[in-house]
Design a protein around this motif. Structure first.
Motif: not given
Length: 328
Positions: A119-122, A179-182, A229-234
Motif C-alpha cells: 500500500a505504501a509503494f502504491t 510505519d511506511l504505510n502511515l 515524498g513519492g520517490v522517498r516512499i517508493m
C-alpha cells in the motif's frame, strides 16, 4: 554434517542458556506476546486515524473541485486532485492495515503483513503520477494564462488549509518512523496542506498584483514536493518488496558481532537478511560451533543475540559441525 537444523517459526518462543542452566523460554514468549499486543494496538490506532483523515479530505474535495472550476484556478484544481489521491491513498492505507491484521494460514505462513508495504509503494507511485500531472497542466497555463477569480480562490484555499491541518494533525499523532504505510498517507496530506498554502499565496498575489502566473508557478512547487515524498516512499517500500537488506543488518556486521559476542561460535556463514515489513526483519544463517561447544546452546545463544542486538526476533539458525573436529 549438520548437527542441528531447527528453523525458527513466527510464533516460536526464544530461549537462551543461562549460567545456571535455567530455560527462559517462557519469559521470551511473554515478551513476544507483549510486543505483538503493542503492535496490534498501534495498528488499530493508525486505522482509526486514517479513517478520520479520509473523511475530512474526501468531504472537502468536492467543494474544492467546484471552487477550482468556478474560479479557474489550477492551484485549487491541483489541490483538489491531490485531495482525491489523498482520499484514495488513505482508503488504501486502511485496507493495508486491515489485511495485515489477518492471521497466517497454510497458504501464507507470514499472513498479509506485506500488504502495508505494498500500500505504501502504491501511494508513492500515486504521488509521482500526481506531480507529473500538475507540472503538465502548469506548463500549459504558463503558455496560455487564464483569468482567475482571486477572491473565491482565496476563500476556498483558506478553508482547505484548515481541513488539511486537522487531517495532518490526526495522522501525525500516530505516525511512527518505521510505519511506511502511515508515512505514505502522511506525505499525501502534507503535500495537500502545502498545496493549500500555495493556493493562498497565489490568490493573494493575484488580488494584490493581478499576477495570474503565480497560480501555475506555485502549483509546480507543490508538485516538486509531492514528487520528493513519492520517490522517498517508493524507494523505502520497494527495497523491502525486493528483499533488500535492512539497514543495520548487513551480513558482515552480523558475522563480526556474533563471532565477537557469542561464546562457542567459531564461524558464521551464508547470512541472509531481509524484511517482511519495515519493522519485522528476518535472518537466516549457518553457524560453526567451537570444539566442545554444545550445538543447541550455540543455536539458542545466536538467536538470543540476533533478537537483542539486531531486533531480529525471527531467525533461522543452522548449526554446522566442523568436519575437522571430532564428532560430538
Amino acid at each position: 554434517m549438520t548437527q542441528t537444523n531447527a528453523p525458527a517459526c513466527p510464533g516460536e518462543p526464544h530461549t537462551h542458556p543461562h549460567d545456571h542452566g535455567h530455560d527462559h523460554g517462557h519469559s521470551h514468549a511473554h515478551d513476544h506476546a507483549h510486543h505483538q499486543h503493542h503492535a496490534d494496538m498501534t495498528s488499530a490506532d493508525a486505522r482509526r486515524r486514517v479513517v478520520l483523515a479520509a473523511l475530512l479530505t474526501g468531504g472537502f474535495m468536492v467543494a474544492e473541485v467546484i471552487g477550482g472550476i468556478l474560479s479557474g484556478s489550477l492551484a485549487l484544481l491541483a489541490d483538489a486532485a491531490h485531495m482525491l489521491t489523498d482520499t484514495g491513498s488513505l482508503v488504501l492505507a486502511w485496507f493495508g492495515y486491515r489485511l495485515a491484521a489477518r492471521p497466517a494460514d497454510p497458504a501464507r505462513s507470514y499472513g498479509f503483513g506485506r500488504m502495508k508495504v505494498l500500500a505504501a509503494f502504491t501511494n508513492g507511485v500515486l504521488l509521482v503520477l500526481l506531480a507529473g500531472w500538475i507540472i503538465w497542466e502548469a506548463a500549459a497555463r504558463l503558455m496560455a494564462p487564464a483569468p482567475i477569480a482571486g477572491g473565491l480562490m482565496l476563500g476556498i484555499a483558506a478553508l482547505g488549509l484548515v481541513v488539511n491541518i486537522i487531517a495532518f494533525a490526526i495522522l501525525h499523532g500516530g505516525a511512527h518512523k518505521n510505519d511506511l504505510n502511515l508515512r505514505g498517507a502522511l506525505w499525501h496530506v502534507a503535500g495537500d496542506m502545502l498545496g493549500s498554502v500555495a493556493a493562498i499565496l497565489a490568490a493573494v498575489l493575484i488580488l494584490w498584483q493581478g499576477w495570474t502566473l503565480a497560480d501555475p508557478l506555485l502549483s509546480v512547487l507543490v508538485a516538486l514536493l509531492a514528487l520528493y515524498g513519492g520517490v522517498r516512499i517508493m524507494r523505502a517500500s520497494g527495497h523491502i518488496l525486493l528483499e533488500g537488506t535492512p539497514e543495520g543488518l548487513e551480513p558482515e556486521r552480523i558475522i563480526a558481532d556474533l563471532v565477537a559476542n557469542v561464546p562457542g561460535v567459531a564461524a558464521v556463514s551464508h547470512v541472509h537478511a531481509w524484511a517482511l515489513t519495515e519493522s519485522r526483519p528476518l535472518v537466516t544463517l549457518e553457524v560453526t560451533p567451537a570444539p566442545g561447544a554444545s550445538p543447541e546452546s550455540v543455536r539458542r545463544a545466536v538467536k538470543e543475540r540476533l533478537a537483542h542486538a539486531f531486533g531480529a526476533s525471527h531467525a533461522t539458525v543452522e548449526v554446522i559441525a566442523d568436519v575437522s573436529s571430532p564428532a560430538a
